[in-house]
Design an enzyme around this catalytic site. Sequence first.
Site, PDB file in Angstrom:
ATOM      1  N   ASN A 140       1.137  -1.491  -0.361  1.00 41.85           N
ATOM      2  CA  ASN A 140      -0.048   0.159   0.205  1.00 41.85           C
ATOM      3  C   ASN A 140       1.282   1.972  -0.232  1.00 41.85           C
ATOM      4  O   ASN A 140       0.106   2.110  -0.354  1.00 41.85           O
ATOM      5  CB  ASN A 140      -0.300  -0.202   0.683  1.00 41.85           C
ATOM      6  CG  ASN A 140      -1.878  -1.610   1.158  1.00 41.85           C
ATOM      7  OD1 ASN A 140      -1.954  -1.624   0.358  1.00 41.85           O
ATOM      8  ND2 ASN A 140      -2.388  -1.624   2.532  1.00 41.85           N
ATOM      9  N   LYS A 195       3.958   3.807  -1.029  1.00 37.34           N
ATOM     10  CA  LYS A 195       4.077   5.174  -2.515  1.00 37.34           C
ATOM     11  C   LYS A 195       5.433   4.155  -3.132  1.00 37.34           C
ATOM     12  O   LYS A 195       5.992   3.915  -2.358  1.00 37.34           O
ATOM     13  CB  LYS A 195       4.052   6.081  -2.190  1.00 37.34           C
ATOM     14  CG  LYS A 195       3.097   7.149  -2.372  1.00 37.34           C
ATOM     15  CD  LYS A 195       2.816   7.647  -2.039  1.00 37.34           C
ATOM     16  CE  LYS A 195       3.344   9.150  -3.265  1.00 37.34           C
ATOM     17  NZ  LYS A 195       2.313   9.137  -4.346  1.00 37.34           N
ATOM     18  N   LYS A 227       5.611   1.877  -5.614  1.00 38.86           N
ATOM     19  CA  LYS A 227       5.499   0.940  -6.660  1.00 38.86           C
ATOM     20  C   LYS A 227       5.630   0.995  -8.347  1.00 38.86           C
ATOM     21  O   LYS A 227       6.544   0.829  -8.543  1.00 38.86           O
ATOM     22  CB  LYS A 227       4.260   0.167  -6.540  1.00 38.86           C
ATOM     23  CG  LYS A 227       4.492  -0.004  -5.196  1.00 38.86           C
ATOM     24  CD  LYS A 227       2.878  -0.544  -4.386  1.00 38.86           C
ATOM     25  CE  LYS A 227       1.521  -0.052  -5.293  1.00 38.86           C
ATOM     26  NZ  LYS A 227       1.199   1.140  -4.127  1.00 38.86           N
ATOM     27  N   THR A 228       4.827   1.904  -8.871  1.00 39.33           N
ATOM     28  CA  THR A 228       5.263   2.449 -10.259  1.00 39.33           C
ATOM     29  C   THR A 228       6.329   3.368 -10.432  1.00 39.33           C
ATOM     30  O   THR A 228       7.102   3.192 -11.261  1.00 39.33           O
ATOM     31  CB  THR A 228       4.079   3.647 -10.685  1.00 39.33           C
ATOM     32  OG1 THR A 228       2.892   2.737 -10.533  1.00 39.33           O
ATOM     33  CG2 THR A 228       4.228   3.849 -12.276  1.00 39.33           C
ATOM     34  N   THR A 229       6.925   4.348  -9.282  1.00 47.14           N
ATOM     35  CA  THR A 229       7.852   4.453  -8.703  1.00 47.14           C
ATOM     36  C   THR A 229       8.716   3.855  -9.593  1.00 47.14           C
ATOM     37  O   THR A 229      10.206   3.681  -9.835  1.00 47.14           O
ATOM     38  CB  THR A 229       8.365   5.785  -8.556  1.00 47.14           C
ATOM     39  OG1 THR A 229       7.256   6.043  -7.747  1.00 47.14           O
ATOM     40  CG2 THR A 229       9.275   6.282  -8.122  1.00 47.14           C
ATOM     41  N   ARG A 246      17.455   1.950 -15.606  1.00 40.92           N
ATOM     42  CA  ARG A 246      18.152   1.420 -15.274  1.00 40.92           C
ATOM     43  C   ARG A 246      18.616   0.819 -16.662  1.00 40.92           C
ATOM     44  O   ARG A 246      19.953   0.811 -17.414  1.00 40.92           O
ATOM     45  CB  ARG A 246      18.341   0.572 -14.613  1.00 40.92           C
ATOM     46  CG  ARG A 246      19.333  -0.395 -14.206  1.00 40.92           C
ATOM     47  CD  ARG A 246      19.273  -0.732 -12.781  1.00 40.92           C
ATOM     48  NE  ARG A 246      19.825  -0.114 -12.019  1.00 40.92           N
ATOM     49  CZ  ARG A 246      18.244  -0.417  -9.984  1.00 40.92           C
ATOM     50  NH1 ARG A 246      18.035  -1.419 -10.168  1.00 40.92           N
ATOM     51  NH2 ARG A 246      18.818   0.469  -9.678  1.00 40.92           N
ATOM     52  N   PHE A 250      -9.780   5.302 -20.880  1.00 44.45           N
ATOM     53  CA  PHE A 250     -10.454   4.977 -19.933  1.00 44.45           C
ATOM     54  C   PHE A 250      -9.782   5.596 -17.742  1.00 44.45           C
ATOM     55  O   PHE A 250      -8.803   5.898 -18.138  1.00 44.45           O
ATOM     56  CB  PHE A 250      -9.659   3.404 -19.519  1.00 44.45           C
ATOM     57  CG  PHE A 250      -9.636   2.415 -17.934  1.00 44.45           C
ATOM     58  CD1 PHE A 250     -11.107   1.519 -18.846  1.00 44.45           C
ATOM     59  CD2 PHE A 250      -9.274   2.577 -17.459  1.00 44.45           C
ATOM     60  CE1 PHE A 250     -11.844   0.760 -17.290  1.00 44.45           C
ATOM     61  CE2 PHE A 250      -9.843   1.739 -16.383  1.00 44.45           C
ATOM     62  CZ  PHE A 250     -10.592   1.112 -16.594  1.00 44.45           C
ATOM     63  N   TRP A 258     -11.394   4.695 -14.810  1.00 42.98           N
ATOM     64  CA  TRP A 258     -12.149   3.018 -13.333  1.00 42.98           C
ATOM     65  C   TRP A 258     -12.695   3.904 -12.859  1.00 42.98           C
ATOM     66  O   TRP A 258     -13.347   3.684 -11.735  1.00 42.98           O
ATOM     67  CB  TRP A 258     -10.881   2.934 -12.586  1.00 42.98           C
ATOM     68  CG  TRP A 258     -10.068   2.323 -13.236  1.00 42.98           C
ATOM     69  CD1 TRP A 258      -8.071   2.215 -13.006  1.00 42.98           C
ATOM     70  CD2 TRP A 258     -10.027   0.990 -13.298  1.00 42.98           C
ATOM     71  NE1 TRP A 258      -8.017   1.879 -14.178  1.00 42.98           N
ATOM     72  CE2 TRP A 258      -8.186   0.685 -13.850  1.00 42.98           C
ATOM     73  CE3 TRP A 258     -10.185   0.324 -13.171  1.00 42.98           C
ATOM     74  CZ2 TRP A 258      -7.560  -1.313 -14.229  1.00 42.98           C
ATOM     75  CZ3 TRP A 258      -9.510  -1.286 -13.179  1.00 42.98           C
ATOM     76  CH2 TRP A 258      -8.523  -1.520 -13.845  1.00 42.98           C
ATOM     77  N   GLU A 291       0.980  -1.846 -13.202  1.00 42.99           N
ATOM     78  CA  GLU A 291      -0.735  -1.287 -12.186  1.00 42.99           C
ATOM     79  C   GLU A 291      -1.593  -3.203 -12.676  1.00 42.99           C
ATOM     80  O   GLU A 291      -3.236  -2.444 -12.091  1.00 42.99           O
ATOM     81  CB  GLU A 291      -1.760  -0.488 -12.038  1.00 42.99           C
ATOM     82  CG  GLU A 291      -0.040   0.997 -11.420  1.00 42.99           C
ATOM     83  CD  GLU A 291      -1.009   1.840 -10.559  1.00 42.99           C
ATOM     84  OE1 GLU A 291      -1.619   1.379  -9.667  1.00 42.99           O
ATOM     85  OE2 GLU A 291      -0.817   3.551 -11.143  1.00 42.99           O
TER      86      GLU A 291
END
Lengths: 177, 177
Positions: B17, B19, B21-23, B31, B72, B74, B109
């Site tokens: 949960n 911050k 993850k996408t980052t 890299r 889109f 959601w 995601e």
Amino acid sequence: MTTKKNQKSLLIVYTGNGKGKTTAAMGMAFRALGRKWKVAVMQFIKGKWTTGERKLGEKTPGLSWHVMGLGFTWESKDLAKDKEAAQQAWETSVELINSGNQNIVILDEITYAINYEFICLKDVINTLQQRPESVHVVITGRNAPQEIIDMADLVTEMKPIKHPYEQGIPAQMGIDF
Amino acid sequence: MTTKKNQKSLLIVYTGNGKGKTTAAMGMAFRALGRKWKVAVMQFIKGKWTTGERKLGEKTPGLSWHVMGLGFTWESKDLAKDKEAAQQAWETSVELINSGNQNIVILDEITYAINYEFICLKDVINTLQQRPESVHVVITGRNAPQEIIDMADLVTEMKPIKHPYEQGIPAQMGIDF
């Protein structure tokens, strides 16, 4: 209060023993560059870092890439030399922060330099507290000092659930460095 | 066995949960591009993503950037349409993975599309299991299904310790998107 908070630059900490801390900091750089921000990176651990991110980072416009000490590896037996390299890297970091020219300054793996007492935690805290309002700072590394967590706006602990090394899979170019 | 493992492409999962993850996935792209690898990103959540990373991603050589569904969000009330958009995004993802042309495919995601049952977990697992040996896959999103965690090589849980929203600091351009 909301207005003031809106404008606030953040202190962001990625800590914990899991993988993804430096990687997330690099992702922040990537995102910010997409906004035409200026980003500075200081890498406090060098040995590992003839890396993919460095190869790209050094030639990416808007990104100012710094690596601590020439040939510094954390495997030196000369502690005084190590400390000097860390302190020089910290001085450069202070200049990068205080110049106000950077939107984000990433202090990659600085926690090790702090925890080994190569640089002074109090100095780091003072610099962070007194930094120009516009400068976001990202700190990565295991065992971030509690004082820094206390003053941070965003702290994520990268918690290892599963690690490839456990399964005998070594670090891979392109993935780990 | 070690030799085989050396060559192994990885399934990497950033979940939890917190911050980052996408980052972190974007950092992996950064890299890998530094190693002149080819990277594909499929973003399964669009609304948020007129983002810094997308702005840079769409014009970065070596990076193939895909966003699920036009318009889109959601937030649609039309579930059938949402499901169709997710399934199209998944079909493109399968093509990107199976082509073998990408060193890394990032399914950003995707866990939401799976957990909402817009795409079939069993299909995802089959595709991951049968993927070309050379293709690393990165999955991000909260609540990664246990079956995917079980088959992954690297799983990091991003655990929120402190979050700026809690302090009334809203998401900021350049930092959060």
